[in-house]
Write an enzyme that holds these catalytic residues in place. Structure first.
Site, PDB file in Angstrom:
ATOM      1  N   GLU A  43       0.827  -1.189   0.000  1.00 50.88           N
ATOM      2  CA  GLU A  43       0.000   0.000   0.000  1.00 50.88           C
ATOM      3  C   GLU A  43       0.875   1.259   0.000  1.00 50.88           C
ATOM      4  OE1 GLU A  43      -3.113  -2.541   2.746  1.00 50.88           O
ATOM      5  OE2 GLU A  43      -2.169  -0.734   3.561  1.00 50.88           O
ATOM      6  N   ALA A  73      -5.783  -4.136   1.064  1.00 50.63           N
ATOM      7  CA  ALA A  73      -6.292  -5.485   1.309  1.00 50.63           C
ATOM      8  C   ALA A  73      -5.096  -6.400   1.551  1.00 50.63           C
ATOM      9  CB  ALA A  73      -7.127  -5.969   0.125  1.00 50.63           C
ATOM     10  N   GLU A  74      -4.696  -6.494   2.825  1.00 52.77           N
ATOM     11  CA  GLU A  74      -3.466  -7.221   3.150  1.00 52.77           C
ATOM     12  C   GLU A  74      -3.518  -8.687   2.752  1.00 52.77           C
ATOM     13  OE1 GLU A  74      -3.439  -3.472   5.226  1.00 52.77           O
ATOM     14  OE2 GLU A  74      -4.946  -5.076   5.165  1.00 52.77           O
ATOM     15  N   GLN A  96       1.980  -1.831   6.053  1.00 54.97           N
ATOM     16  CA  GLN A  96       2.206  -0.470   6.518  1.00 54.97           C
ATOM     17  C   GLN A  96       2.536  -0.399   8.008  1.00 54.97           C
ATOM     18  OE1 GLN A  96      -1.018   2.149   5.430  1.00 54.97           O
ATOM     19  NE2 GLN A  96      -0.001   2.701   3.519  1.00 54.97           N
ATOM     20  N   PHE A  97       1.808  -1.147   8.822  1.00 55.40           N
ATOM     21  CA  PHE A  97       2.048  -1.186  10.261  1.00 55.40           C
ATOM     22  C   PHE A  97       1.863  -2.617  10.751  1.00 55.40           C
ATOM     23  CE2 PHE A  97       1.110   3.307   9.736  1.00 55.40           C
ATOM     24  CZ  PHE A  97       2.001   3.918  10.613  1.00 55.40           C
ATOM     25  N   PHE A 100      -1.622  -3.977  11.021  1.00 53.75           N
ATOM     26  CA  PHE A 100      -2.291  -4.032   9.722  1.00 53.75           C
ATOM     27  C   PHE A 100      -2.036  -5.368   9.031  1.00 53.75           C
ATOM     28  CE2 PHE A 100      -2.464   0.830   8.737  1.00 53.75           C
ATOM     29  CZ  PHE A 100      -3.081   1.037   9.956  1.00 53.75           C
ATOM     30  N   TYR A 102      -2.384  -8.342  10.259  1.00 54.71           N
ATOM     31  CA  TYR A 102      -3.175  -9.465  10.764  1.00 54.71           C
ATOM     32  C   TYR A 102      -4.176 -10.021   9.759  1.00 54.71           C
ATOM     33  CZ  TYR A 102      -1.242  -7.967  15.282  1.00 54.71           C
ATOM     34  OH  TYR A 102      -0.400  -7.614  16.307  1.00 54.71           O
ATOM     35  N   HIS A 143      -0.906   0.590  15.568  1.00 54.16           N
ATOM     36  CA  HIS A 143       0.265   1.198  14.958  1.00 54.16           C
ATOM     37  C   HIS A 143       1.540   0.953  15.764  1.00 54.16           C
ATOM     38  CE1 HIS A 143      -3.062   3.385  13.106  1.00 54.16           C
ATOM     39  NE2 HIS A 143      -2.234   3.788  12.161  1.00 54.16           N
TER      40      HIS A 143
END
Length: 343
Positions: A43, A73-74, A96-97, A100, A102, A143
């Site tokens: 992303e 959409a991980e 990104q983090f 995120f 999971y 985060h």
């Protein structure tokens, strides 16, 4: 151990201050330049250069097809990386983090970690998943997680986390070149840490699976990794005033785990404290303490102690300084080791 940087003809290279973020970006760039099968996706990794600007400039140099912005959409991002790896590419995924990542865990558990074993070694998945993790930046929930225990408990994954500029470059290059899937945990609070470093001739570092003694000592061993290394180094310096000489071991690689280096250190000192930001219950420190006890029982002068984050969801920014292991908490644990040994 780290060695001095030299050019191809043996001349020393003058290093300049560089941040961990710059070293990571250069590692991605050099890997992509040397191997056309290396692709970066995630992303905002393209036009924006990533939230932390680690991928800045890659899309301009290598094109959108090799540094690709994806939807939010991980699970889809990692699923696409699985297909890319099955067809001979080496995808590098950026989450990104920490928290995120999971939604992608099902892909990770069911496919990434199992494919090589499922196919009897015929189909490796050379995927590197970059995950900025840990606290210390004033981030809110989702985060600042320390999610390493989840990945450590998933057989089939390598789990790596640098704490220095040299390791950021060297370990990421090794991770991308590996035929095994690697979870590459980047301590976001250290992105702006600096060291003298030369991208033209980066220093050689120990490979994945080897820990490094960052500070020799005799009184006790502090075992740590990633964002907690600077805390332990500061604690070791502060401990001198108390008459303690603390050894600091930087694990660098959580899987594979370097039992040899850790056990050798604890046998020398007779005492050990494991320090990490992850919650204590079910965290990496429990496994590390068990491994030390199994291998060093007759050398231990006190129980192995842990200094960790509290067993709560990550707190609001104003409270994170209480939640994260600090110098005082580390020194309190060392004092407890001395008391246990004397009692």
């Amino acid at each position: 151990m780290t060695t001095a940087a030299v050019t191809a003809d043996g001349r020393p290279v003058k290093a300049k201050p560089a941040t961990m973020a710059q070293a990571l970006g250069r590692a991605l760039r050099d890997s992509m330049a040397e191997d056309p099968t290396v692709h970066v996706l995630g992303e905002d990794v393209g036009t924006l250069g990533g939230v932390f600007r680690i991928t800045d400039g890659l899309a301009k140099e290598f094109g959108d097809e090799r540094c690709t912005d994806t939807p939010l959409a991980e699970a889809g991002i990692l699923g696409a990386a699985v297909g890319m790896a099955m067809y001979g590419l080496r995808p590098v995924v950026e989450m990104q983090f920490d928290a995120f990542a999971y939604p992608a865990f099902e892909q990770l558990m069911s496919h990434v970690a199992k494919m090589r074993n499922r196919t009897g070694g015929a189909m490796p998945l050379p995927i590197t998943v970059r995950v900025p993790y840990g606290g210390g930046i004033g981030g809110v929930e989702h985060h600042s997680d320390s999610s390493e225990a989840y990945y450590m408990a998933t057989p089939g994954l390598h789990v790596v986390t640098p704490a220095t500029v040299d390791d950021a470059y060297g370990l990421l290059r090794e991770s991308i070149a590996s035929d095994d899937p690697v979870i590459f945990l980047e301590p976001k609070r250290l992105y702006w840490s600096k060291a003298d470093w030369s991208p033209e001739a980066p220093a050689a570092v120990e490979p994945i699976g080897r820990a490094v003694v960052r500070r020799p000592g005799r009184s006790a061993t502090l075992i740590t990794y990633g964002p907690s290394l600077p805390v332990c180094m500061e604690a070791a310096e502060a401990a001198v005033a108390e008459g303690w000489d603390l050894e600091v071991v930087d694990l660098r690689s959580l899987v594979p785990f370097d039992d040899e280096t850790v056990a050798a250190s604890v046998r020398r000192t007779g005492r050990a404290v494991v320090v990490h930001e992850s919650p204590g219950f079910g965290g990496p420190g429990g496994e590390i303490a068990a491994r030390i006890t199994e291998r060093c029982f007759h050398h231990l002068e006190a129980p192995v102690l842990r200094v960790a984050g509290f067993d709560i969801p990550y707190p609001p920014p104003m409270l994170e300084r209480h939640h994260l292991p600090g110098v005082d908490r580390v020194l309190d644990a060392v004092a407890r080791l001395q008391w246990e040994a004397d009692s």
